[in-house]
Scaffold this motif. Sequence first.
Motif, PDB file in Angstrom:
ATOM      1  N   TRP A 201       0.835  -1.204   0.000  1.00 48.18           N
ATOM      2  CA  TRP A 201       0.000   0.000   0.000  1.00 48.18           C
ATOM      3  C   TRP A 201       0.871   1.256   0.000  1.00 48.18           C
ATOM      4  O   TRP A 201       0.611   2.215  -0.729  1.00 48.18           O
ATOM      5  N   PHE A 202       1.910   1.249   0.811  1.00 48.65           N
ATOM      6  CA  PHE A 202       2.832   2.380   0.829  1.00 48.65           C
ATOM      7  C   PHE A 202       3.478   2.577  -0.545  1.00 48.65           C
ATOM      8  O   PHE A 202       3.684   3.711  -0.986  1.00 48.65           O
ATOM      9  N   LYS A 203       3.814   1.477  -1.213  1.00 46.44           N
ATOM     10  CA  LYS A 203       4.416   1.578  -2.544  1.00 46.44           C
ATOM     11  C   LYS A 203       3.424   2.183  -3.542  1.00 46.44           C
ATOM     12  O   LYS A 203       3.792   3.022  -4.370  1.00 46.44           O
ATOM     13  N   ASP A 204       2.151   1.778  -3.442  1.00 40.76           N
ATOM     14  CA  ASP A 204       1.131   2.325  -4.344  1.00 40.76           C
ATOM     15  C   ASP A 204       0.910   3.814  -4.086  1.00 40.76           C
ATOM     16  O   ASP A 204       0.538   4.561  -5.000  1.00 40.76           O
ATOM     17  N   LEU A 205       1.133   4.248  -2.838  1.00 38.27           N
ATOM     18  CA  LEU A 205       0.986   5.658  -2.508  1.00 38.27           C
ATOM     19  C   LEU A 205       2.242   6.457  -2.843  1.00 38.27           C
ATOM     20  O   LEU A 205       2.288   7.671  -2.585  1.00 38.27           O
ATOM     21  N   SER A 206       3.250   5.765  -3.393  1.00 43.49           N
ATOM     22  CA  SER A 206       4.517   6.405  -3.784  1.00 43.49           C
ATOM     23  C   SER A 206       5.209   7.069  -2.593  1.00 43.49           C
ATOM     24  O   SER A 206       5.777   8.158  -2.703  1.00 43.49           O
ATOM     25  N   TYR A 207       5.148   6.396  -1.433  1.00 42.29           N
ATOM     26  CA  TYR A 207       5.826   6.904  -0.249  1.00 42.29           C
ATOM     27  C   TYR A 207       7.331   6.739  -0.405  1.00 42.29           C
ATOM     28  O   TYR A 207       7.822   5.717  -0.904  1.00 42.29           O
ATOM     29  N   SER A 208       8.073   7.735   0.048  1.00 38.87           N
ATOM     30  CA  SER A 208       9.526   7.596   0.136  1.00 38.87           C
ATOM     31  C   SER A 208       9.866   6.803   1.396  1.00 38.87           C
ATOM     32  O   SER A 208       8.999   6.550   2.246  1.00 38.87           O
ATOM     33  N   LEU A 209      11.130   6.414   1.518  1.00 36.12           N
ATOM     34  CA  LEU A 209      11.549   5.658   2.694  1.00 36.12           C
ATOM     35  C   LEU A 209      11.318   6.457   3.971  1.00 36.12           C
ATOM     36  O   LEU A 209      10.875   5.923   4.990  1.00 36.12           O
ATOM     37  N   GLY A 210      11.603   7.756   3.909  1.00 39.88           N
ATOM     38  CA  GLY A 210      11.389   8.613   5.074  1.00 39.88           C
ATOM     39  C   GLY A 210       9.925   8.708   5.450  1.00 39.88           C
ATOM     40  O   GLY A 210       9.577   8.701   6.644  1.00 39.88           O
ATOM     41  N   GLU A 211       9.044   8.768   4.466  1.00 39.40           N
ATOM     42  CA  GLU A 211       7.604   8.839   4.748  1.00 39.40           C
ATOM     43  C   GLU A 211       7.096   7.529   5.330  1.00 39.40           C
ATOM     44  O   GLU A 211       6.210   7.527   6.191  1.00 39.40           O
ATOM     45  N   ILE A 212       7.657   6.421   4.868  1.00 40.97           N
ATOM     46  CA  ILE A 212       7.249   5.123   5.413  1.00 40.97           C
ATOM     47  C   ILE A 212       7.659   5.008   6.878  1.00 40.97           C
ATOM     48  O   ILE A 212       6.863   4.623   7.740  1.00 40.97           O
ATOM     49  N   VAL A 213       8.912   5.364   7.165  1.00 41.91           N
ATOM     50  CA  VAL A 213       9.429   5.236   8.534  1.00 41.91           C
ATOM     51  C   VAL A 213       8.673   6.155   9.486  1.00 41.91           C
ATOM     52  O   VAL A 213       8.428   5.805  10.651  1.00 41.91           O
ATOM     53  N   ASN A 214       8.268   7.340   8.997  1.00 47.15           N
ATOM     54  CA  ASN A 214       7.578   8.299   9.850  1.00 47.15           C
ATOM     55  C   ASN A 214       6.067   8.131   9.839  1.00 47.15           C
ATOM     56  O   ASN A 214       5.363   8.876  10.533  1.00 47.15           O
ATOM     57  N   SER A 215       5.567   7.174   9.076  1.00 39.99           N
ATOM     58  CA  SER A 215       4.135   6.905   9.091  1.00 39.99           C
ATOM     59  C   SER A 215       3.724   6.340  10.448  1.00 39.99           C
ATOM     60  O   SER A 215       4.419   5.490  11.019  1.00 39.99           O
ATOM     61  N   LYS A 216       2.584   6.802  10.964  1.00 40.92           N
ATOM     62  CA  LYS A 216       2.140   6.351  12.291  1.00 40.92           C
ATOM     63  C   LYS A 216       1.858   4.850  12.290  1.00 40.92           C
ATOM     64  O   LYS A 216       2.189   4.146  13.263  1.00 40.92           O
ATOM     65  N   ILE A 217       1.265   4.342  11.211  1.00 42.75           N
ATOM     66  CA  ILE A 217       0.947   2.910  11.164  1.00 42.75           C
ATOM     67  C   ILE A 217       2.220   2.082  11.213  1.00 42.75           C
ATOM     68  O   ILE A 217       2.344   1.139  12.006  1.00 42.75           O
ATOM     69  N   PHE A 218       3.188   2.434  10.362  1.00 46.44           N
ATOM     70  CA  PHE A 218       4.440   1.683  10.318  1.00 46.44           C
ATOM     71  C   PHE A 218       5.202   1.820  11.637  1.00 46.44           C
ATOM     72  O   PHE A 218       5.744   0.837  12.154  1.00 46.44           O
ATOM     73  N   SER A 219       5.254   3.024  12.173  1.00 44.08           N
ATOM     74  CA  SER A 219       5.968   3.243  13.426  1.00 44.08           C
ATOM     75  C   SER A 219       5.361   2.444  14.567  1.00 44.08           C
ATOM     76  O   SER A 219       6.082   1.859  15.387  1.00 44.08           O
ATOM     77  N   ALA A 220       4.026   2.414  14.621  1.00 44.45           N
ATOM     78  CA  ALA A 220       3.360   1.666  15.689  1.00 44.45           C
ATOM     79  C   ALA A 220       3.685   0.183  15.609  1.00 44.45           C
ATOM     80  O   ALA A 220       3.952  -0.470  16.632  1.00 44.45           O
ATOM     81  N   GLU A 221       3.683  -0.368  14.387  1.00 49.45           N
ATOM     82  CA  GLU A 221       3.970  -1.789  14.236  1.00 49.45           C
ATOM     83  C   GLU A 221       5.431  -2.099  14.520  1.00 49.45           C
ATOM     84  O   GLU A 221       5.752  -3.132  15.109  1.00 49.45           O
ATOM     85  N   MET A 222       6.327  -1.215  14.106  1.00 52.50           N
ATOM     86  CA  MET A 222       7.744  -1.429  14.375  1.00 52.50           C
ATOM     87  C   MET A 222       8.043  -1.329  15.864  1.00 52.50           C
ATOM     88  O   MET A 222       8.851  -2.097  16.401  1.00 52.50           O
ATOM     89  N   LEU A 223       7.390  -0.393  16.553  1.00 55.05           N
ATOM     90  CA  LEU A 223       7.574  -0.286  17.996  1.00 55.05           C
ATOM     91  C   LEU A 223       7.049  -1.537  18.699  1.00 55.05           C
ATOM     92  O   LEU A 223       7.642  -2.009  19.672  1.00 55.05           O
ATOM     93  N   THR A 224       5.940  -2.070  18.202  1.00 57.99           N
ATOM     94  CA  THR A 224       5.418  -3.320  18.754  1.00 57.99           C
ATOM     95  C   THR A 224       6.404  -4.456  18.553  1.00 57.99           C
ATOM     96  O   THR A 224       6.654  -5.258  19.466  1.00 57.99           O
ATOM     97  N   LEU A 225       6.990  -4.522  17.357  1.00 63.86           N
ATOM     98  CA  LEU A 225       7.987  -5.544  17.061  1.00 63.86           C
ATOM     99  C   LEU A 225       9.208  -5.403  17.962  1.00 63.86           C
ATOM    100  O   LEU A 225       9.699  -6.392  18.528  1.00 63.86           O
ATOM    101  N   LEU A 226       9.693  -4.180  18.127  1.00 65.66           N
ATOM    102  CA  LEU A 226      10.877  -3.949  18.954  1.00 65.66           C
ATOM    103  C   LEU A 226      10.591  -4.241  20.429  1.00 65.66           C
ATOM    104  O   LEU A 226      11.455  -4.785  21.136  1.00 65.66           O
ATOM    105  N   CYS A 227       9.394  -3.884  20.897  1.00 70.45           N
ATOM    106  CA  CYS A 227       9.022  -4.185  22.284  1.00 70.45           C
ATOM    107  C   CYS A 227       8.930  -5.687  22.500  1.00 70.45           C
ATOM    108  O   CYS A 227       9.317  -6.199  23.563  1.00 70.45           O
TER     109      CYS A 227
END
Length: 257
Positions: A201-227
Amino acid sequence: MNALVVLAAILFLLMALIGGIKGIRSYLALFFNFAVIFILLFFLNDPNIDPIIFTIMASIVISCINLFYINKVNNTTIPAFISTIISIVVLLLFIIFLTKNAMIQGFGEEEVEELSIFSLYIGIDFTKIAASVMIMSTIGAITDTAIAVSSPMREIHFHNPTITRKDLFTSGLSIGKDILGTSTNTLFFAFFGGYLALLIWFKDLSYSLGEIVNSKIFSAEMLTLLCAGIGVTMVIPITSWITSLYLLKHQEKTNSN
């Protein structure tokens, strides 16, 4: 529906043939855990109920099911249960602090269009909901790691009853080091497998790497993974210490009687 029934039947047959009675208990534990999570979701909808308290209660019940129902109450499951609860409480304190400062609660801008027809004034603290989601995402991995460490420690103590507490603790850490890499990688690939559609979905929205990392959805899931990774790592020394202490105390008590 027929496919679900067939797959469930195949899973049951395989678990029964390979695991025997314990395999059947493990199969039934899946439905018991689902029931606990369903009840938890029901209570989380009540604004008058603290999600954190009910999440801890649900985690205790799930730990009891995964440890005591499947493997019964013994010298392996008791230390694993105690270690799991200690790890969850410590991790929960860290997660509460993290969710308040990381501001990952609520919904991302990608979800606004789908949610625009609904009211968001539902009286629920999304910060606590985010913390509850993180805990429920880690409870299985923490319990699995705890039993994976305590079980071989019991075998080591059984075959070498004269082993010191320090040596037994060191053995537990060594066992934990062996399973740490596979456990964290399992969490990592489970995340990317479950959220592959999100990345597309992020690819279809043409998100850059920075936009993906700073996306709330992606950040929330990554924080869950890291926790989850932090919880799995933290439970190893806790389980090693609790199990070594419990086994030697139990041996002293048995010898005195």
